[in-house]
Design an enzyme around this catalytic site. Sequence first.
Site, PDB file in Angstrom:
ATOM      1  N   LYS A 183     -23.451  58.132  31.985  1.00 30.16           N
ATOM      2  CA  LYS A 183     -22.425  57.583  31.107  1.00 30.16           C
ATOM      3  C   LYS A 183     -21.065  57.781  31.785  1.00 30.16           C
ATOM      4  CE  LYS A 183     -19.907  56.266  27.551  1.00 30.16           C
ATOM      5  NZ  LYS A 183     -18.563  56.564  28.114  1.00 30.16           N
ATOM      6  N   GLY A 219     -18.063  58.747  21.993  1.00 30.44           N
ATOM      7  CA  GLY A 219     -19.136  59.311  21.183  1.00 30.44           C
ATOM      8  C   GLY A 219     -20.516  58.933  21.670  1.00 30.44           C
ATOM      9  N   VAL A 220     -20.634  57.795  22.342  1.00 27.85           N
ATOM     10  CA  VAL A 220     -21.928  57.387  22.896  1.00 27.85           C
ATOM     11  C   VAL A 220     -22.351  58.364  23.988  1.00 27.85           C
ATOM     12  CG1 VAL A 220     -23.098  55.591  24.248  1.00 27.85           C
ATOM     13  CG2 VAL A 220     -21.706  54.958  22.267  1.00 27.85           C
ATOM     14  N   GLY A 221     -21.414  58.792  24.824  1.00 30.58           N
ATOM     15  CA  GLY A 221     -21.739  59.783  25.847  1.00 30.58           C
ATOM     16  C   GLY A 221     -22.073  61.135  25.248  1.00 30.58           C
ATOM     17  N   GLU A 259     -18.050  70.860  35.586  1.00 26.21           N
ATOM     18  CA  GLU A 259     -16.975  70.921  36.583  1.00 26.21           C
ATOM     19  C   GLU A 259     -15.728  70.449  35.860  1.00 26.21           C
ATOM     20  OE1 GLU A 259     -14.074  70.199  38.691  1.00 26.21           O
ATOM     21  OE2 GLU A 259     -15.138  68.371  39.216  1.00 26.21           O
ATOM     22  N   CYS A 293      -8.878  67.179  40.238  1.00 26.29           N
ATOM     23  CA  CYS A 293      -8.969  68.473  39.570  1.00 26.29           C
ATOM     24  C   CYS A 293      -8.685  69.635  40.510  1.00 26.29           C
ATOM     25  CB  CYS A 293     -10.343  68.631  38.927  1.00 26.29           C
ATOM     26  SG  CYS A 293     -11.715  68.353  40.060  1.00 26.29           S
ATOM     27  N   GLU A 392      -3.034  71.715  32.981  1.00 25.46           N
ATOM     28  CA  GLU A 392      -3.370  70.649  33.934  1.00 25.46           C
ATOM     29  C   GLU A 392      -2.669  69.358  33.521  1.00 25.46           C
ATOM     30  OE1 GLU A 392      -7.324  69.366  36.314  1.00 25.46           O
ATOM     31  OE2 GLU A 392      -7.491  69.258  34.139  1.00 25.46           O
TER      32      GLU A 392
END
Length: 489
Positions: A183, A219-221, A259, A293, A392
């Site tokens: 996803k 929300g699907v993920g 991660e 990141c 971040e």
Amino acid sequence: MALLADRESRLLIDGELRAGENGAFGTVNPATEEVLGTAADASAADMGAAIEAARRAFDDTEWSRNTALRVRCIRQLREAMQANIEELRELTIAEVGAPRMLTSGGQLEGPVDDLSFCADTAENFSWNTDLGFARPQGMPSNRTIAREAVGVVGAITPWNFPHQINLAKIGPALAAGNTLVLKPAPDTPWAAAVLGEIITEHTDFPPGVINIVTSSDHGVGALLSTDPRVDMVSFTGSTATGRAVMTDAAATIKKVFLELGGKSAFIVLDDADLAAAAAMAAFTTSMHAGQGCAITTRLVVPRASYDDAVAAAAATMAGLRPGDPNAKGTVCGPLISARQRDRVQSYLDLAIAEGGSFACGGGRPADRPTGFFIEPTLITGLTNDARVAREEIFGPVLTVIAHGGDDDAVRIANDSPYGLSGTVFGGDPQRCANVAARLRVGTVNINGGVWYAADAPFGGYKQSGVGREMGLAGFEEYTEIKVIATLAP
């Protein structure tokens, strides 16, 4: 490969390319704000079908036990992507806003080539280890340690380096014998969906082994974290979302790889080439508009050299004007979306409110009225307690912080909820190594060394994540350990 020609993507579920039950959603070029096309918009039912297909492919086929088939399929994927590399390059520049220069490395060509590491690792891996004969509890036994696939893996990926992160999950997970549902982020659906087209046209992956589900709905993920048919979730993204993934996965005690975020420090020691170090820190923060990141976004310099470091870093950043990612020399392209640009701008406004000032940058470039651009910005006058030094930002923003010696520099670097990466610059190699050894981070660059490679594990300490991606450690994340004891005669 027809994806760029018709500008419409499809889901890959159970070996078939199909439309999304919720229709399609638009994608936008972040450099021009022009509509690129549409991507299939999956529903919860589509995700359920993908999970079921992956479950069936793992439980009812020989995929997890046929190493030769897995190796062949992964090598076919690599070869097909390489054959279509120029179309993939144009897609990446348009959808991600990635500068062209980066597509020869971590934005495209590097991750594609790294698939060979996954195939080679599976081919040469010691799946069974003889533990030898023993008499535990007086019973003569021959023991074997077996490494096996975890099962169905749900992979949830972000938009900043989509090829790198998609393939860093797909490659080792499939090579280890798992089946997978990917996803991707709604901002970069094509970078994932194009894999579905390549897989169906150019590889022997059996139906259901790999499924790709694009959706405008986060929300699907999230269903991958809660569905009991999924054995493991591999997530890359923000720490806040990572907490939600871990919480959701706890209900079924799934294996979780995370991660997450970073606020990495670039430490300059008092015997370093200050100008070179400050220039490198400024360049690194500006690259791909700071959307990485592991980018070092805190420049920690000797207090006595603070003004000189600011001048050197500002000179570099001022020269890295935000530009067209298609242009050959562009380093700093656009941010991914208007939402992200506004978020970065809110941090710049916060820096001023906290008492800081800008040595360069500070907002949208005047010569870029369209596109989601922010100038490379250098923040001065703040300590490590400021929010812009602790949170971040994910933009081309570097905060300069003064230190009072090696111990103080280490203290500042480690005074963070994150622990993803770091850099040490100095003249004495042993002194640099001593400082690096004290940093609570997963990767360290000393004087320009490069840690990113297919065989090197990547991940962080503290709230930067759980587990490692890439390298042998990343491959083994997608395996379970079984001990088999046979009664000896």
